[in-house]
Design an enzyme around this catalytic site. Structure first.
Site, PDB file in Angstrom:
ATOM      1  N   HIS A  13     -61.602  -6.008  34.627  1.00  0.00           N
ATOM      2  CA  HIS A  13     -62.564  -6.200  35.718  1.00  0.00           C
ATOM      3  C   HIS A  13     -61.869  -6.029  37.081  1.00  0.00           C
ATOM      4  O   HIS A  13     -62.308  -5.237  37.916  1.00  0.00           O
ATOM      5  CB  HIS A  13     -63.189  -7.597  35.612  1.00  0.00           C
ATOM      6  CG  HIS A  13     -64.179  -7.913  36.684  1.00  0.00           C
ATOM      7  ND1 HIS A  13     -65.537  -7.872  36.473  1.00  0.00           N
ATOM      8  CD2 HIS A  13     -64.020  -8.270  37.983  1.00  0.00           C
ATOM      9  CE1 HIS A  13     -66.165  -8.182  37.600  1.00  0.00           C
ATOM     10  NE2 HIS A  13     -65.266  -8.445  38.529  1.00  0.00           N
ATOM     11  N   GLU A  14     -60.781  -6.733  37.270  1.00  0.00           N
ATOM     12  CA  GLU A  14     -60.078  -6.663  38.553  1.00  0.00           C
ATOM     13  C   GLU A  14     -59.484  -5.278  38.780  1.00  0.00           C
ATOM     14  O   GLU A  14     -59.418  -4.794  39.902  1.00  0.00           O
ATOM     15  CB  GLU A  14     -59.001  -7.749  38.653  1.00  0.00           C
ATOM     16  CG  GLU A  14     -59.525  -9.191  38.569  1.00  0.00           C
ATOM     17  CD  GLU A  14     -60.706  -9.479  39.496  1.00  0.00           C
ATOM     18  OE1 GLU A  14     -60.819  -8.821  40.552  1.00  0.00           O
ATOM     19  OE2 GLU A  14     -61.534 -10.349  39.154  1.00  0.00           O
ATOM     20  N   HIS A  45     -61.292   1.231  42.598  1.00  0.00           N
ATOM     21  CA  HIS A  45     -62.323   1.598  43.574  1.00  0.00           C
ATOM     22  C   HIS A  45     -61.690   1.689  44.964  1.00  0.00           C
ATOM     23  O   HIS A  45     -62.028   2.555  45.758  1.00  0.00           O
ATOM     24  CB  HIS A  45     -63.439   0.537  43.562  1.00  0.00           C
ATOM     25  CG  HIS A  45     -64.708   0.970  44.233  1.00  0.00           C
ATOM     26  ND1 HIS A  45     -65.713   0.104  44.554  1.00  0.00           N
ATOM     27  CD2 HIS A  45     -65.132   2.184  44.651  1.00  0.00           C
ATOM     28  CE1 HIS A  45     -66.710   0.774  45.135  1.00  0.00           C
ATOM     29  NE2 HIS A  45     -66.380   2.029  45.201  1.00  0.00           N
ATOM     30  N   HIS A  58     -62.130  -3.056  40.317  1.00  0.00           N
ATOM     31  CA  HIS A  58     -62.208  -3.212  41.778  1.00  0.00           C
ATOM     32  C   HIS A  58     -61.042  -2.474  42.439  1.00  0.00           C
ATOM     33  O   HIS A  58     -61.196  -1.807  43.451  1.00  0.00           O
ATOM     34  CB  HIS A  58     -62.074  -4.695  42.171  1.00  0.00           C
ATOM     35  CG  HIS A  58     -63.318  -5.509  41.955  1.00  0.00           C
ATOM     36  ND1 HIS A  58     -64.526  -5.174  42.504  1.00  0.00           N
ATOM     37  CD2 HIS A  58     -63.534  -6.662  41.274  1.00  0.00           C
ATOM     38  CE1 HIS A  58     -65.435  -6.093  42.160  1.00  0.00           C
ATOM     39  NE2 HIS A  58     -64.853  -7.003  41.410  1.00  0.00           N
TER      40      HIS A  58
HETATM   41 ZN   LIG Z   1     -65.734  -8.741  40.579  1.00  0.00          ZN
END
Ligand SMILES: [Zn+2]
Length: 650
Positions: free
Chosen positions: A442-443, A449, A446
């Site tokens: 998940h991290e 991105h 980010h």
């Molecule tokens: Zn998040």
């Protein structure tokens, strides 16, 4: 090309360095505003880049304060915050800057590229959502409203906090705590006059522990009633707050507060949000009812109520999908998970992670440079293990941003990934839970991105300028791959025997993830729809309860008792930043599920759409609306069917 900025922090000189930089910025702004012929190149560009210098100075402090917290870092941090707030208030209220942006837009817009237009549009929008374009009387009224709103939201959360802290339930009979996990019981236990007693409160995780494991139904109801009737005085606050939100939205030129909220978000219209949420209700209801029937079947002796669902849900989950974390941990040794994730990202996006020998703030932290083919692209720092002086949780923190400066020189991006995994030692490795692996992905979503941006304009590069309801798209997207067998098999092998995680064990993880997903979905939609409809026109007093009841007709499979006033504790929307925005969780999930399956259906590795995702969604950052980027990547609009597929809803 500009080399990476070294990570450094000097607490001793920080405040004077910060003041010096802000003084330079003030002078720059004065100089910029004095330029007679303002253009994008001579005004907007340098204005936008000032932010980078401030971030480069401030990020190391906020990072260290979070991961190597000390009285010294706290002191400097507390001293720095008001300086920054003053500065951003000065910018936010500077109408000369707003006028300059508008004049440049009027003259140059047609000749600017997409990124530059976005910078202008977002800056102007930002000023106008704060009322920069209004007449004097409206501005004064808006300022009054904002002041009153901040008092009300503060009172709202204080009332919830006070009510939460005021309640406790003392249990003496050990039969009433039977089955509650050891850790929770330890937290609840205390001695009084030689008698062992247990204290349960409305605080998390105490409340959750009793509702999930507490065997005494009467006590469960008592706790539930106390929880759902907290802060009754918040009813009046909600009325006043909703009236003020409606009034401020009108002043700013919007029909209602929901429209105002969407002005800076990705969702195109209030209608699209409502019909999106409604479609998910229709799709999940049947499965939700089946799940409820299953639940009823294990408790045939009672008429199942709201305060029973977590308790019987836990029993059912244990019976059906009991996952022993200890059985999984040996397959997720931290270093091999990292190596596997790098291999996966290389296969998917063609990026290589090359470790760097650089001294950092902790010997457990590490740093890698990222290459695309032979081109150096970005840098990423990992600090993954739990420590006493580190804040809990996991997050990505962006440091440098990919952009081009006024000299035309390219700056590369960098970011920190922070987690709280079990610490390793010389004798024992750090073995993760599967949940930890999901968190890491998940991290990393980010992080990429931010890091893989190719945008030249700082303010819309990487995660800068990304719409609020789209921010979680790349993170949830990558997180989904932590359940994908082809990806798991790259790294999930037993750290001693080398045996690879079996298909059966992977299937079990997925089934457990989807346990009661229909009921869970309906609950999320209930919150989202209530929040959004409530902000779509002015509701007052009893109308609010009626609205909630009418939504629950469709979403709540078990009717909550009439004393339940959950709205009085719904801090997310009445004192947090989620007003008319709670739907964002689901909104981003739909994008992530849709993009994820497009790639899975192409066989994951070698997927053409994965390239598209990188070249369009990641590379263009906040320079276009995610609505446009998503459609460009997929060649079609988003389809919510894949969210249902991801949740195992037929
Ligand atoms: Zn998040």
């Amino acid at each position: 090309m500009q080399p990476f900025t070294d990570f450094k922090l000097d607490l001793e000189t920080f405040i004077s360095d910060l003041n010096a930089l802000i003084e330079i910025n003030h002078k720059t702004i004065t100089d910029l505003l004095a330029v007679p012929e303002k253009t994008y190149a001579n005004f907007v560009r340098p204005f936008d880049l000032m932010e980078e210098d401030l971030e480069l100075l401030f990020t190391p402090l906020s990072h260290i304060n979070a991961i190597k917290n000390s009285p010294e870092s706290q002191k400097v941090y507390a001293e720095a915050l008001p300086i920054l707030t003053d500065y951003s208030t000065f910018i936010g209220q500077n109408l000369a800057i707003y006028e300059a942006f508008k004049a440049i837009k009027a003259r140059e817009y047609d000749h600017l590229n997409t990124e530059q237009r976005r910078i202008l549009d977002l800056n102007i929008l930002h000023f106008e959502l704060a009322g920069a374009h209004l007449d004097k009387a409206s501005k004064e009224r808006l300022a009054e409203i904002n002041l009153r709103k901040s008092t009300l939201t503060n009172d709202f959360s204080q009332n919830v906090l006070d009510a939460t802290n005021a309640y406790e339930k003392i249990i003496i009979d050990t039969a009433d705590v039977e089955g509650i996990p050891e850790g929770d019981l330890e937290d609840a236990k205390f001695e009084e006059k030689g008698i062992t007693k247990y204290r349960f409160t409305l605080q998390m995780p105490s409340y959750i522990a009793y509702m999930t494991y507490g065997p005494n139904r009467t006590i469960r109801e008592e706790l539930y009633r106390a929880y759902t009737t907290r802060a009754p005085q918040n009813g009046a606050i909600i009325d006043e707050l909703m009236a003020l939100r409606q009034e401020s939205a009108n002043l700013l030129g919007f029909e209602n507060y929901a429209e105002y909220s969407l002005a800076s978000k990705m969702a195109p219209s209030t209608k699209s949000v409502i019909s999106f949420l409604n479609s998910l209700i229709e799709a999940s209801r049947k499965q939700g009812m089946q799940e409820l029937e299953e639940l009823r079947a294990i408790a045939p002796e009672i008429d199942l109520q709201s305060y029973d669902t977590a308790y019987y849900g836990e029993i059912l989950k244990k019976a059906q999908y009991d996952i022993d974390e200890e059985e999984y941990r040996p397959y997720f040794e931290q270093r091999s998970v990292m190596e596997g994730m790098f291999t996966f990202l290389n296969e998917l996006f063609g990026i290589r992670f090359v470790p760097q020998e650089i001294e950092l703030w902790d010997e457990k932290a590490s740093v890698y440079d990222i290459y695309e083919a032979d081109t150096l692209t970005a840098r990423v720092y990992f600090d993954l293990e739990a420590r006493k002086d580190k804040r809990g949780g996991a997050w990505m923190h962006n440091f440098q941003t990919h952009c081009e400066d006024t000299q035309g020189c390219t700056h590369l991006s960098s970011a920190f990934v922070v987690c709280n995994f079990p610490p390793s030692s010389d004798t024992s490795p750090s073995l993760l839970r599967h949940d930890d692996v999901v968190t890491l992905f998940h991290e990393m979503g980010h992080t990429l991105h931010h890091l893989l941006s190719r945008v030249k304009e700082h303010g819309v590069s990487g995660v800068n300028g990304v719409e609020w309801d789209a921010v979680e798209f790349p993170s949830q997207f990558l997180e989904n791959f932590a359940y994908e067998p082809k990806v798991l098999k790259l790294f999930a092998s037993h750290h001693q025997s080398g045996e690879v995680l079996s298909d059966e064990m992977i299937a079990k993880l997925i089934r457990a993830k989807n346990f009661q997903s229909g009921m869970f979905m309906l609950r999320q939609i209930e919150f989202s729809l209530f929040d959004f409809e409530l902000h779509s026109k002015l509701y007052q007093g009893e109308e609010i309860q009626k609205l909630l009841d009418s939504i629950r007709e469709r979403t709540a499979l078990i009717k909550p008792p009439s004393y339940n006033k959950f709205q009085n504790g719904f801090s997310h929307i009445f004192s947090g930043g989620y007003s008319a925005g709670y739907y964002s969780y689901k909104w981003a999930e739909v994008l992530s599920a849709d993009a994820y399956y497009a790639i899975v259906d192409e066989g994951v590795f070698g997927s053409e759409l994965a390239r598209q995702y990188k070249e369009i969604v990641l590379a263009k950052g906040g320079s276009q609306s995610m609505q446009e980027l998503f459609t460009e990547m997929m060649g079609r609009e988003c389809d919510s069917k894949n969210l249902l597929r991801l949740n195992g809803i037929e």
